[in-house]
Design an enzyme around this catalytic site. Structure first.
Site, PDB file in Angstrom:
ATOM      1  N   GLY A   5      80.813  80.238  40.014  1.00 59.25           N
ATOM      2  CA  GLY A   5      80.217  81.235  40.935  1.00 59.25           C
ATOM      3  C   GLY A   5      80.200  80.835  42.231  1.00 59.25           C
ATOM      4  N   GLY A  27      78.583  81.980  46.528  1.00 56.79           N
ATOM      5  CA  GLY A  27      77.778  82.812  47.383  1.00 56.79           C
ATOM      6  C   GLY A  27      78.027  82.536  48.739  1.00 56.79           C
ATOM      7  N   GLY A  28      77.058  82.649  49.904  1.00 55.21           N
ATOM      8  CA  GLY A  28      77.261  82.450  50.929  1.00 55.21           C
ATOM      9  C   GLY A  28      76.847  81.064  51.501  1.00 55.21           C
ATOM     10  N   TYR A  29      76.329  80.416  50.695  1.00 60.78           N
ATOM     11  CA  TYR A  29      76.171  78.888  50.891  1.00 60.78           C
ATOM     12  C   TYR A  29      77.513  78.075  50.464  1.00 60.78           C
ATOM     13  CZ  TYR A  29      75.919  79.675  45.936  1.00 60.78           C
ATOM     14  OH  TYR A  29      76.207  80.009  44.550  1.00 60.78           O
ATOM     15  N   GLY A  30      78.279  78.574  49.632  1.00 62.46           N
ATOM     16  CA  GLY A  30      79.491  78.013  49.045  1.00 62.46           C
ATOM     17  C   GLY A  30      79.765  78.269  47.504  1.00 62.46           C
ATOM     18  N   LYS A  31      80.097  77.318  46.714  1.00 58.12           N
ATOM     19  CA  LYS A  31      80.476  77.397  45.535  1.00 58.12           C
ATOM     20  C   LYS A  31      79.689  76.627  44.468  1.00 58.12           C
ATOM     21  CE  LYS A  31      85.342  79.159  46.039  1.00 58.12           C
ATOM     22  NZ  LYS A  31      86.580  78.874  45.843  1.00 58.12           N
ATOM     23  N   LYS A  81      76.393  72.506  42.814  1.00 54.48           N
ATOM     24  CA  LYS A  81      76.343  73.526  44.084  1.00 54.48           C
ATOM     25  C   LYS A  81      76.874  72.875  45.212  1.00 54.48           C
ATOM     26  CE  LYS A  81      73.636  77.338  44.997  1.00 54.48           C
ATOM     27  NZ  LYS A  81      72.689  78.208  44.471  1.00 54.48           N
ATOM     28  N   ASP A 130      63.760  84.780  46.855  1.00 55.33           N
ATOM     29  CA  ASP A 130      64.895  85.684  46.233  1.00 55.33           C
ATOM     30  C   ASP A 130      64.713  85.941  44.817  1.00 55.33           C
ATOM     31  OD1 ASP A 130      67.015  87.182  46.616  1.00 55.33           O
ATOM     32  OD2 ASP A 130      68.445  85.401  47.182  1.00 55.33           O
TER      33      ASP A 130
END
Ligand code: NAG
Ligand code: NAG
Ligand code: NAG
Ligand code: NAG
Ligand code: NAG
Length: 952
Positions: free
Chosen positions: A638, A640-644, A659, A755
């Site tokens: 997966g 997202g904006g933060y990384g993988k 993460k 969130d």
């Protein structure tokens, strides 16, 4: 000269680099210089030409522009320069608790059009509030309370269409309350404002009937302690959102409008100490009322009203000298929440009977100076300590049936036993005279001030559990804001001259024995902004700031002047450049040290005990590289904006999710450390737990337990191949609710998820729900800028509209997101699909008179056939309650969890059965909410005080 020709371009470049190095916008710098000129006691690091680049205390910048000034409790002395208008990007100005900040508020303030938070609490400002304030279109919070402002309230405040909070209390304001007239706008236009706090001024004239209309969303109307006259306008009955109405201590007359009981959301009603006439108000139907004070008016004589017995939430009934007659019904005392009945100076007669089923919260029955001639105490519960005062009744006078020796015939002396919070299992240190022993028994210089409660509801200040929970709440708030606070003590509960409950607060520093300016401003800001609490704070000057600065003043300017006298321009330039380069390097080194909290800590030997982690371990980069097969694409599960996120297998075979923050989204080392410390403390079966982290080679990685069945979203969309029937959905909803409840109520410090959405609910191999990614927007996002101006984060479709509007983040924002998630469980649709908002769609389709609320069309077909109609209807009710527009109207997560349990029982399921969570598995103690004073929700409210258990 050859040398000069070579050197000259170099020098030009150097000079340019010096100029460029001054980050701050020139206009902002000039404005700050001008402010500084009129102020004494500015922070000593307000030197040089680069406030943003050099990190002037109290200044926050975005790029080159100053966006926030917070200088609280530092004995700032002088006046506010009109050049403040040049700070055209300023959003937050908080100069609270500087008593010697005097003079008037410059009219130029009206040019600061970006200003959204203006806090000038407890300063010495005087003169009129400038009418130009109406130009501040972005203003959300306006707190000018406890100054010496005079003149009238400018009608232009009515132009502030975004205003949420208007606090002008405790000034010398006079004149009438302005309302719209012809082309001028008045306060009646403030339809988004929730708080009018005008207490303790000299406002006069009638309360204009135009002030109120049905578009308003006002929750608190605090007009007490003014000089208002005339009738209470009947238009007040139109403001259905009102929760606290204080009109006491004025000169209001005439009769109370009969539609007052149209205000069914009111929790506290104060009409005492006026000149009201006519019949006693009929409060039937105001079913949420828990505090009523109608004392000292001139109402017509009446019998004990029937509504006494219908207000089931009543805690305090105060009606002195209101000409009530007849006997008191015994059932009054069995109202379940009742604590206090004060009916002095009336004509209550006959026999006082307490009965045996009286409320077990009952503390005081004060019926002095009535005409009671018999008293029948409760025999069964004789041991319970209810104070009864019957002095001045026939029963107590000579010749009555009782003698004056009975305890209930004497008038109790006011006790002035002073209470303070005790030390925590340690022996107080004996400190030097100017220091104080903290609750943790360390000598230090605390930051002090007083806490003042806005209503007497909190008058039971000698209740120790009340102290304990307020103390805990304050510590958590400070810790949550990363402030260097060790402990907090509370002492000396009293009532101030105006009868508001007050107590002293001492905040003790951690690490050192004094606070620095940043610490004081941070604490002051958290307290000046108690806009969601039932109290406000007035801080004192903090006199120990110089301990923090010492005598390390830069001496570079001395060297430069000396060199210039030497005559060589070239030498001067080179020297300046040299010093500059040296300072830059030093600064870089200092900054690098600051950014590496593990600098002195060898993770391999685990020595030093830093950071403090519970159960989470520290991985080296090499280890994680190995476990994820060199971060291979195959293991990428997966992003997202933060990384993988990568799947990995530890050497013991445990599956983990790693993460990995990408370059741009990494945060400062100290924040990273704080965050992992926080995450490592969170342990609950419905919350994904942190296995460890990596902070090495410039990497920031978090290692979580691996959750086999992916996200709830994947299952709802059919992507995962797991079929979620109604029973499974209820179990998932319950698990997620319990996970969030844990984060809100039991995690220490509490965590607001920020969130909540279906991609952040993971399902394990038994389809237990696990909440993931909490606090991560904070972890991986931009640095926070204080409580109030927290940038709105979250995901479209799940965003709490109130949070969006006020930028005030609370647990109730999570409840909103959870409500949207419940809608998803019902429909298996995304929150926003083809431009349609799921919540609106459900509301549109809904018809409560029909079977299954007529929602068959919109339900996910998988569940439409399998569910029981009753449980569905209850589920829809709950989902809609969670997405109420106003946070106070939403339930807490614990109420939501309870609601889902009930629905499961209705559907014939055991909420605690295998594969669902067992309720006994909570770590930590469950918080008691029996006594309203120990209820955590007590201190968090927006508009509401307990017992509505508001949290917004
Ligand atoms: C705002 O600035 C303009 C131009 O500098 C000036 O003319 C005006 O008077 C200012 N307004 C206020 C309210 O000070
Ligand atoms: C009472 O409240 C309702 C809304 O619930 C409002 O429509 C009505 O006008 C109010 N009545 C009076 C007399 O204020
Ligand atoms: C008070 O109001 C209720 C409901 O509006 C009504 O039924 C009752 O008769 C009223 N009581 C008095 C004394 O007027
Ligand atoms: C109480 O007072 C009322 C009127 O003030 C009177 O009618 C009634 O008889 C009195 N009751 C008793 C028991 O004295
Ligand atoms: C505040 O500052 C003034 C002068 O600026 C000084 O005289 C006074 O002693 C200071 N007060 C405290 C409490 O530090």
């Amino acid at each position: 000269m050859m040398v000069l020709r070579i050197l000259f371009p170099l020098l030009v470049a150097l000079i340019q680099s010096l100029v460029i190095a001054a980050l701050t916008d020139q206009q902002d710098f000039d404005a700050l210089q001008s402010l500084k000129k009129l102020w004494e006691n500015v922070p000593p690091n307000w030197e040089g030409a680069d406030p943003c680049g050099n990190g002037w205390d109290g200044i926050e910048c975005i790029n080159s522009r100053v966006v926030s000034i917070k200088l609280l409790s530092i004995n700032l002395t002088g006046q506010l320069s009109s050049d403040i208008q040049e700070l055209s990007e300023l959003e937050t100005l908080d100069l609270s608790y500087n008593k010697d900040l005097t003079g008037s508020l410059p009219t130029t303030i009206g040019n600061m059009t970006k200003l959204s938070n203006l806090f000038l609490v407890g300063c010495g400002f005087s003169g009129p509030i400038p009418s130009s304030i109406g130009s501040l279109q972005e203003l959300v919070f306006l707190s000018l309370n406890s100054n010496r402002f005079s003149g009238s309230i400018p009608p232009s405040i009515g132009l502030l269409s975004k205003l949420f909070w208007l606090d002008l209390a405790d000034n010398k304001l006079s004149g009438t309350i302005p309302v719209s007239e012809g082309t001028t706008t008045g306060l009646d236009k403030l339809v988004h404002t929730k708080h009018f706090h005008f207490r303790k001024n000299q406002l006069s004239g009638e309360i204009p009937s135009q002030l109120f209309n049905s578009d308003m969303t006002l929750k608190h109307l605090l007009l007490e302690n003014n000089l208002l006259t005339g009738n209470i306008p009947s238009t007040l009955g139109l403001v259905q959102t009102l929760e606290i109405v204080r009109l006491d201590k004025n000169s209001l007359n005439g009769s109370v409008p009969p539609n007052l009981n149209n205000l069914t959301s009111v929790l506290e009603l104060y009409l005492a100490n006026n000149k009201l006439t006519g019949p006693l108000p009929n409060l039937t139907g105001m079913n949420l009322l828990y505090y009523v004070d109608l004392s000292n008016n001139s109402f017509a004589a009446s019998y004990v009203p029937a509504w006494f017995l219908t207000l089931e939430k009543l805690t305090s009934l105060i009606m002195e000298d209101t000409r009530i007659q007849g006997p008191l019904p015994v059932s009054l005392f069995s109202l379940i929440q009742l604590q206090k009945v004060v009916l002095r100076n009336n004509k209550i007669n006959g026999t006082l009977t307490i009965g045996s089923s009286y409320s077990n919260r009952l503390q005081l029955i004060d019926l002095r100076n009535n005409t009671i001639d018999h008293f029948r105490p409760s025999t069964e519960r004789a041991g319970q300590n209810v104070q009864i005062i019957l002095a001045g009744n026939p029963i107590c006078v000579e010749g009555g049936t009782e003698t004056e020796t009975e305890t209930y015939c004497s008038i109790p002396q006011p006790t002035n036993d002073s209470y303070s919070t005790p030390p925590e299992n340690c022996t107080p240190s004996s400190c030097s005279p100017d220091q104080i022993s903290s609750p943790t028994c360390k000598c230090a210089h605390p930051y002090t001030g007083i806490i003042i409660f806005r209503t007497p509801f909190f008058s039971n200040l000698r209740d120790k559990s009340f102290f304990a929970s307020l103390q805990k709440e304050l510590i958590l708030t400070f810790k949550f804001n990363n402030l260097p606070v060790d402990s907090v003590s509370l002492s000396n509960p009293t009532n101030d001259l105006d009868d508001y409950p007050v107590l002293n607060l001492q905040v003790f520093p951690s690490g050192q024995n004094y606070f620095n300016r940043t610490g004081i401003s941070g604490i002051g800001f958290v307290l000046s902004n108690q806009t969601f609490k039932p109290y406000f704070f007035i801080g004192e000057n903090y006199g120990y700031l110089d301990l923090a600065t010492g005598s390390s003043k830069s001496s570079s300017s001395g060297i430069i002047i000396g060199a210039a006298a030497g005559g060589s321009v070239l030498f001067l330039l080179l020297l300046t450049a040299g010093i500059y380069a040296f300072r830059q390097k030093r600064r870089a080194e200092v900054a690098a040290k600051k950014n590496d909290p593990f600098g002195s800590w060898d993770p391999k030997t685990n020595s030093g005990g830093v950071p403090q982690l519970k159960g989470a371990r520290c991985f080296s980069f090499e280890e994680l590289k190995k476990y994820t097969n060199n971060f291979s694409e195959v293991n990428d599960v997966g992003s997202g904006g933060y990384g993988k996120v990568y799947r990995g297998t530890l050497s013991n075979g445990q599956l983990v999710a790693v993460k990995r923050a990408r370059q741009g989204s990494r945060q400062g080392g100290l924040e990273f450390k704080t965050e992992i410390e926080l995450l490592s403390r969170v342990h609950h079966k419905n919350v994904v737990s942190l296995v460890g982290f990596c902070f090495e080679q410039g990497e920031q990685m978090l290692v979580y337990e691996y959750i086999a069945n992916g996200t709830l979203k994947d299952s709802l969309s059919g992507r995962s191949g797991i079929r979620l029937d109604w029973m499974r959905r209820l179990r998932i909803a319950l698990g997620a609710a319990r996970g969030l409840q844990y984060l809100h109520d039991l995690a220490d410090p509490p965590v607001i998820h920020r969130d909540v959405k279906s991609t952040n609910i993971l399902l394990d191999e038994r389809l237990n729900a696990k909440v993931a990614d909490f606090g991560l927007s904070k972890l991986m996002g931009e640095p926070e800028r204080g409580h109030v101006t927290t940038q709105v984060k979250g995901t479209m479709g799940y965003l709490d509209p109130e949070y969006y509007m006020t930028q005030q983040l609370t647990e109730k924002s999570d409840v909103y997101g959870f409500g949207v998630l419940l809608h998803e469980l019902l429909t298996a649709r995304s929150p926003i699909e083809k431009g349609k908002y799921i919540v609106r769609e459900v509301k549109l389709a809904m018809d409560k008179t029909k079977e299954m609320y007529n929602l068959q069309q919109i339900l996910d077909p998988i569940i439409a056939s399998s569910m029981a109609a009753r449980s569905l209807e209850k589920f829809v009710d709950l989902a809609l309650k969670c997405v109420e527009e106003s946070g106070v109207d939403r339930p807490t997560m614990s109420e939501v969890a309870k609601g889902i349990e009930n629905i499961m029982e209705l559907a014939g399921l055991n909420p605690n059965a295998e594969s669902a969570s067992t309720s006994a598995s909570y770590e930590g103690e469950k918080k008691g909410s029996e006594n309203p004073y120990t209820n955590e929700s007590l201190f968090d409210y927006s508009g509401a005080y307990p017992p509505s258990s508001a949290h917004d």
